[in-house]
Scaffold this active site. Structure first.
Site, PDB file in Angstrom:
ATOM      1  N   TRP A 105       0.845  -1.208   0.000  1.00  0.00           N
ATOM      2  CA  TRP A 105       0.000   0.000   0.000  1.00  0.00           C
ATOM      3  C   TRP A 105       0.872   1.247   0.000  1.00  0.00           C
ATOM      4  CZ3 TRP A 105      -4.581  -0.602  -1.714  1.00  0.00           C
ATOM      5  CH2 TRP A 105      -5.339  -1.735  -1.400  1.00  0.00           C
ATOM      6  N   ASP A 175      -0.830   6.780   6.650  1.00  0.00           N
ATOM      7  CA  ASP A 175      -1.936   5.919   6.247  1.00  0.00           C
ATOM      8  C   ASP A 175      -2.111   4.890   7.354  1.00  0.00           C
ATOM      9  OD1 ASP A 175      -3.659   4.066   5.223  1.00  0.00           O
ATOM     10  OD2 ASP A 175      -2.512   3.649   3.396  1.00  0.00           O
ATOM     11  N   LYS A 199     -11.607  -1.433   7.828  1.00  0.00           N
ATOM     12  CA  LYS A 199     -10.799  -2.406   8.550  1.00  0.00           C
ATOM     13  C   LYS A 199     -11.078  -2.341  10.044  1.00  0.00           C
ATOM     14  CE  LYS A 199      -7.905  -2.777   4.696  1.00  0.00           C
ATOM     15  NZ  LYS A 199      -7.328  -1.882   3.705  1.00  0.00           N
TER      16      LYS A 199
HETATM   17  C1  LIG Z   1      -6.887  -1.398   2.592  1.00  0.00           C
HETATM   18  C2  LIG Z   1      -5.822  -0.387   2.588  1.00  0.00           C
HETATM   19  C3  LIG Z   1      -5.810   0.666   1.655  1.00  0.00           C
HETATM   20  C4  LIG Z   1      -6.846   0.789   0.571  1.00  0.00           C
HETATM   21  O1  LIG Z   1      -8.051   1.176   1.108  1.00  0.00           O
HETATM   22  P1  LIG Z   1      -9.312   1.505   0.184  1.00  0.00           P
HETATM   23  O2  LIG Z   1     -10.244   2.132   1.177  1.00  0.00           O
HETATM   24  O3  LIG Z   1      -9.796   0.210  -0.367  1.00  0.00           O
HETATM   25  O4  LIG Z   1      -8.897   2.439  -0.876  1.00  0.00           O
HETATM   26  C5  LIG Z   1      -4.805   1.600   1.750  1.00  0.00           C
HETATM   27  N1  LIG Z   1      -3.844   1.516   2.690  1.00  0.00           N
HETATM   28  C6  LIG Z   1      -3.822   0.519   3.592  1.00  0.00           C
HETATM   29  C7  LIG Z   1      -2.742   0.482   4.612  1.00  0.00           C
HETATM   30  C8  LIG Z   1      -4.799  -0.463   3.562  1.00  0.00           C
HETATM   31  O5  LIG Z   1      -4.772  -1.461   4.465  1.00  0.00           O
END
Ligand SMILES: *Cc1c(COP(=O)(O)O)cnc(C)c1O
Length: 366
Positions: A105, A175, A199
């Site tokens: 990511w 993030d 998540k």
């Molecule tokens: C799942 C995830 C993403 C992507 O998230 P979306 O909401 O599907 O765009 C980005 N960064 C991390 C660390 C993730 O776990």
């Protein structure tokens, strides 16, 4: 109260939600108390929704100790849209941003930023298949960068920062999609924090952004050129109500926040999460039948990744665990192996069940 047979959901996201939250949604689905309409039907301009939004924000602030000079934004487009919005808003003309490439990511965030401007790689652990986090000493930081981007928990590879990198006075952008509110977070050490909700915070459809107020001046300066919907300042000034927000998702995030507060807040979550992950890692390390894929010091408390001796055995493990009601243990398609995602809402008893399954699987296949 639940009559449905629920599986143990180890999915990385969308992921398990607290049962009391699901029950409250179910209870109020025909009408929010005193409103006579469901959350799915109520106007985002109504007093009822404004109250839900305000309470959700207040609970997040209380839960994470968000300082007053930070704004909360509830946006759409997932964390992936933040990969673009962050550089679009925060990169200055002629400026540079540093990216720590600690996982799949993180790399995506870096690649998107390069399309917007001068994004530089501060460090990468890709050559080591992202099995460890880049060390502080490895970071090549640009003096006076516009920001440094990091990924607090690498969902796919199963590594997690225990200590934030030191980036001096440069705003740290994180993030936190897969570990937001799994433990206390020092918001004041960040310029911007973002997370897709699906998540650890709630359902898909909403992305939480926490941004230090002074950084909004960068968005303001770009008002004429940035698309309105991609401008943080627009959303901040309209309290996330510039257009129709994802009202249902926000409502559920609000219920999850209430659940977190009622269950002792982030310190209590951290203690439980450490215990849960500790049980799994102890089992992985016990005999050598299973092999953890992340460097021990960097192991994630949220996404526990491990492998077995052969891909054949891994296939068998997935098949038999699924049949036993342990769902979603297959690792991300890009890395293979196994991944147990055990977010806040994942019950400790479910971890015990997985450990027992692993022992039995080893006994019959070892
Ligand atoms: C799942 C995830 C993403 C992507 O998230 P979306 O909401 O599907 O765009 C980005 N960064 C991390 C660390 C993730 O776990």
């Amino acid at each position: 109260m639940t009559t449905v047979q629920r599986v143990l959901n180890f999915s990385a996201g969308p992921a398990v939600l607290p049962v009391p939250v699901l029950e409250e949604i179910q209870r109020d689905m025909l009408g929010l108390p005193g409103v006579g309409m469901s959350i799915l039907e109520v106007s985002h301009r109504s007093k009822a929704f404004e109250e839900i939004l305000a309470r959700t924000e207040a609970d997040i602030r209380a839960l994470a100790g968000v300082p007053a000079h930070y704004k909360l934004l509830f946006l759409q487009g997932g964390a992936s849209t933040q990969f673009s919005m962050v550089p679009m808003n925060l990169l200055s003309p002629g400026g540079a941003a540093d990216y720590i490439d600690s996982g799949s990511w993180a790399e995506k965030a870096y690649k998107e930023a390069k399309k917007i401007g001068n994004a530089k790689l501060a460090a990468s652990s890709k050559a080591d298949t992202y099995s460890h986090l880049p060390l502080q000493s490895e970071l090549a930081l640009t003096p006076n960068a516009d920001y440094v981007h990091m990924t607090s928990n690498n969902t796919i590879e199963g590594t997690e920062y225990k200590v934030l990198p030191d980036v001096g006075d440069v705003p740290l952008v994180s993030d936190t999609s897969s570990n937001m509110f799994s433990k206390p977070i020092d918001v004041a050490r960040h310029g911007l924090i973002y997370a897709g909700a699906q998540k650890n915070l709630g359902p898909s459809g909403v992305t939480l952004v926490i941004i230090r107020e002074d950084l909004l001046t960068r968005s303001l300066a770009k008002k004429a050129t940035l698309p309105t919907m991609l401008n943080y300042q627009v959303h901040a000034e309209n309290t996330s109500l510039y257009n129709t927000p994802p009202s249902f998702s926000i409502y559920v995030v609000g219920l999850v926040m209430k659940w977190l507060l009622a269950n002792g807040g982030l310190a209590a979550m951290a203690a439980t999460n450490e215990r849960k992950a500790g049980k799994l890692y102890a089992e992985i390390d016990r005999s050598g039948f299973y092999r953890g894929t992340a460097k021990k010091e960097d192991r994630s408390l949220m996404n526990v990744t491990f492998r077995l001796a052969t891909e054949e055995l891994e296939k068998k493990f997935v098949k038999e665990s699924t049949a036993a009601g342990l769902d979603g243990l297959k690792g991300h398609r890009s890395v293979g192996g196994m991944r147990a995602s055990i977010y806040n809402a994942f019950p400790e008893s479910g971890v015990d069940t997985l450990v027992a399954f692993m022992r039995e699987f080893e006994r019959t296949n070892g």
